[in-house]
Scaffold this motif. Structure first.
Motif, short mmCIF file in Angstrom:
data_model
loop_
_atom_site.label_atom_id
_atom_site.label_comp_id
_atom_site.label_asym_id
_atom_site.label_seq_id
_atom_site.Cartn_x
_atom_site.Cartn_y
_atom_site.Cartn_z
N GLU A 55 37.56 -17.78 8.33
CA GLU A 55 39.11 -18.11 8.51
C GLU A 55 40.12 -16.80 8.81
O GLU A 55 41.25 -16.97 8.77
CB GLU A 55 39.78 -18.82 7.23
N ALA A 94 41.31 -15.15 11.17
CA ALA A 94 42.53 -15.46 12.27
C ALA A 94 43.78 -15.79 11.65
O ALA A 94 44.89 -15.39 11.97
CB ALA A 94 42.09 -16.52 13.27
N ASP A 95 43.62 -16.56 10.20
CA ASP A 95 44.70 -17.19 9.65
C ASP A 95 45.06 -16.02 8.27
O ASP A 95 45.86 -16.46 7.70
CB ASP A 95 44.55 -18.27 9.28
N GLU A 140 46.36 -12.15 6.80
CA GLU A 140 46.54 -10.89 7.04
C GLU A 140 46.42 -10.05 5.80
O GLU A 140 45.87 -8.96 5.87
CB GLU A 140 48.11 -10.84 7.17
N LEU A 144 38.21 -7.11 11.25
CA LEU A 144 39.06 -8.48 11.30
C LEU A 144 40.51 -8.50 11.04
O LEU A 144 41.38 -9.53 11.10
CB LEU A 144 38.35 -9.65 10.44
#
Length: 128
Positions: free
Chosen positions: A66, A68-69, A71, A95
């Motif tokens: 996950e 990409a979602d 920070e 990432l």
């Protein structure tokens, strides 16, 4: 005839603040969970970790799925702060995830604040 008990992976399909923690578990969304948790954008998952287990890249595969979602990943390492191994920190950096190890109590409090601010936060809490 009795049916056998079905054991399923713990999963809550949403995001929720932690209401309380301790005694080996957590309370959230008016439910309780015994054991460690992963708090991800897709939901809350039981995490097969106990205090003192090694923090390996393999233990965080669901977080990577996950990425990409996410920070910021808060890692509650138990009663005491434990540094993240170099290879794990490097994978998070690849990432673009900022990873921050801290005691589980501090991680819970920080997570709740960041969640309330609608930040792209995830957390890995080792139960205390």
């Amino acid at each position: 005839m009795r049916r056998p008990v079905e054991i399923r992976n713990a999963h809550f399909p949403g995001r929720a603040p932690i209401e309380s923690y301790g005694n080996g578990g957590f309370r959230f969304a008016d439910m309780s969970h015994r054991g460690s948790l992963l708090m991800l954008p897709s939901g809350i998952y039981g995490w097969d970790m106990v205090e003192g287990d090694p923090l390996t890249v393999e233990n965080f595969h669901r977080v990577f799925d996950e990425a990409a979602d996410i920070e910021v990943l808060l890692v509650g390492t138990g009663k005491d702060i434990r540094p993240l191994p170099k290879e794990l920190k490097a994978r998070f950096k690849e990432l673009s995830i900022s990873s921050d190890p801290m005691s589980t109590g501090a991680a819970v409090r920080t997570y709740n604040i960041m969640l309330a601010e609608s930040r792209a936060v995830a957390a890995a809490f080792i139960a205390v």
